[in-house]
Design a protein around this motif. Structure first.
Motif, short mmCIF file in Angstrom:
data_model
loop_
_atom_site.label_atom_id
_atom_site.label_comp_id
_atom_site.label_asym_id
_atom_site.label_seq_id
_atom_site.Cartn_x
_atom_site.Cartn_y
_atom_site.Cartn_z
N ASP A 186 0.83 -1.21 0.00
CA ASP A 186 0.00 0.00 0.00
C ASP A 186 0.87 1.26 0.00
N HIS A 187 1.99 1.21 0.71
CA HIS A 187 2.90 2.36 0.70
C HIS A 187 3.54 2.53 -0.68
N ALA A 188 3.98 1.43 -1.27
CA ALA A 188 4.59 1.51 -2.60
C ALA A 188 3.61 2.09 -3.61
N TYR A 189 2.38 1.61 -3.59
CA TYR A 189 1.38 2.10 -4.53
C TYR A 189 1.05 3.57 -4.29
N MET A 190 1.03 3.98 -3.04
CA MET A 190 0.76 5.38 -2.72
C MET A 190 1.85 6.28 -3.30
N VAL A 191 3.11 5.89 -3.11
CA VAL A 191 4.22 6.70 -3.62
C VAL A 191 4.20 6.70 -5.15
N VAL A 192 3.89 5.57 -5.77
CA VAL A 192 3.80 5.49 -7.23
C VAL A 192 2.71 6.44 -7.74
N GLU A 193 1.54 6.36 -7.15
CA GLU A 193 0.42 7.18 -7.61
C GLU A 193 0.73 8.67 -7.48
N ARG A 194 1.26 9.06 -6.33
CA ARG A 194 1.57 10.47 -6.11
C ARG A 194 2.71 10.94 -7.01
N SER A 195 3.69 10.07 -7.25
CA SER A 195 4.81 10.44 -8.12
C SER A 195 4.35 10.69 -9.55
N VAL A 196 3.52 9.81 -10.06
CA VAL A 196 3.02 9.97 -11.43
C VAL A 196 2.16 11.22 -11.54
N GLU A 197 1.36 11.48 -10.50
CA GLU A 197 0.53 12.68 -10.49
C GLU A 197 1.40 13.94 -10.53
N LEU A 198 2.44 13.97 -9.70
CA LEU A 198 3.34 15.13 -9.68
C LEU A 198 4.11 15.26 -11.00
N ALA A 199 4.53 14.14 -11.57
CA ALA A 199 5.25 14.18 -12.84
C ALA A 199 4.35 14.74 -13.94
N THR A 200 3.08 14.39 -13.91
CA THR A 200 2.13 14.91 -14.89
C THR A 200 1.98 16.42 -14.74
N ARG A 201 1.87 16.87 -13.50
CA ARG A 201 1.73 18.31 -13.24
C ARG A 201 2.97 19.07 -13.71
N LEU A 202 4.13 18.47 -13.51
CA LEU A 202 5.39 19.15 -13.84
C LEU A 202 5.82 18.91 -15.28
N ASP A 203 5.07 18.09 -16.01
CA ASP A 203 5.33 17.81 -17.41
C ASP A 203 6.72 17.22 -17.63
N VAL A 204 7.04 16.18 -16.84
CA VAL A 204 8.28 15.45 -17.02
C VAL A 204 7.95 13.98 -17.30
N ASN A 205 8.96 13.16 -17.50
CA ASN A 205 8.78 11.77 -17.92
C ASN A 205 8.08 10.94 -16.83
N CYS A 206 6.84 10.58 -17.09
CA CYS A 206 6.05 9.85 -16.10
C CYS A 206 6.56 8.43 -15.91
N GLU A 207 7.12 7.83 -16.96
CA GLU A 207 7.65 6.47 -16.83
C GLU A 207 8.85 6.45 -15.90
N MET A 208 9.70 7.44 -15.98
CA MET A 208 10.84 7.51 -15.07
C MET A 208 10.37 7.73 -13.64
N ALA A 209 9.42 8.62 -13.46
CA ALA A 209 8.88 8.86 -12.11
C ALA A 209 8.24 7.59 -11.55
#
Length: 213
Positions: free
Chosen positions: A28-51
């Motif tokens: 659950d922690h891993a998934y939370m960090v993944v979800e939030r990271s992809v969301e932030l990467a989308t907002r910042l317009d950087v590579n979502c796959e790397m995030a």
């Protein structure tokens, strides 16, 4: 947004590693960090796959030990030959640095936007969640501590990490962590409220542990 083959590999080979960690660092922690990271990467317009990859690997080094988990997580990512199917050597090096830089007690700021993203995503400043994870970690790693000793450890940890002057740093202005951090600090300052929440969480977690044993 993220290629299906990358998701399938991470879900099959990386996420299951979290099953062997303490209750504060499960899937659950891993998934939370993944979800939030992809969301932030989308907002910042950087590579979502790397995030996404950085977030998935960020705590894998716990298999070796908490004190070195950030450097071991970096090693695990860098030694994963499969990632070369999708990323360049430069991208992999950047992701390795980001994984290492995620640790809250790091003495230097993250070296890239990906390090800032995972560091921020890993710091979900939700007061009750933070208190619960602290209690879970204490029960799992310091079983010799009784209720009162566990409470003293929680108080010390809250002050050292989250209170004014603590070592926690927030790196992304677009995150909503700043407001939540102020809420947590108000709880830390209110000793009666902090103790009430601790006792409530402690009772629940110890009952749960006993039921599972």
């Amino acid at each position: 947004m993220i290629r299906s083959e990358i998701v399938e590999y991470v879900e099959r080979e990386i996420i299951p590693r979290y099953d062997g960690f303490d209750r504060a660092h499960q899937r659950d922690h891993a998934y939370m960090v993944v979800e939030r990271s992809v969301e932030l990467a989308t907002r910042l317009d950087v590579n979502c796959e790397m995030a996404y990859v950085v977030a998935a690997y960020h705590d894998t080094g716990l298999a070796v030990g908490r004190d070195v988990h950030h450097t071991e997580s970096r090693r695990i990512l860098l030694e994963d030959e499969t990632l070369k199917c999708w990323f360049t050597e430069e991208q992999i090096a950047t992701m390795g640095d980001a994984v290492e830089d995620h640790r809250a007690s790091s003495k230097h700021p993250p070296r890239s936007v990906y390090g800032r993203i995972v560091a921020e995503a890993d710091r979900l400043i939700e007061p009750r969640t933070i208190l619960r994870r602290t209690v879970q970690y204490t029960l799992a790693n310091h079983p010799e501590l009784d209720r009162e000793e566990g409470y003293l450890r929680l108080v010390e940890h809250m002050r050292e990490k989250y209170d004014y002057g603590g070592y926690l740093k927030l790196w992304i202005e677009q995150s909503d962590n700043a407001c939540r951090l102020e809420e947590l600090r108000r709880i830390i300052a209110n000793k009666a409220e902090l103790r009430r929440l601790y006792d409530e969480i402690y009772d629940y977690e110890t009952a749960n542990n006993n039921a599972n044993n």
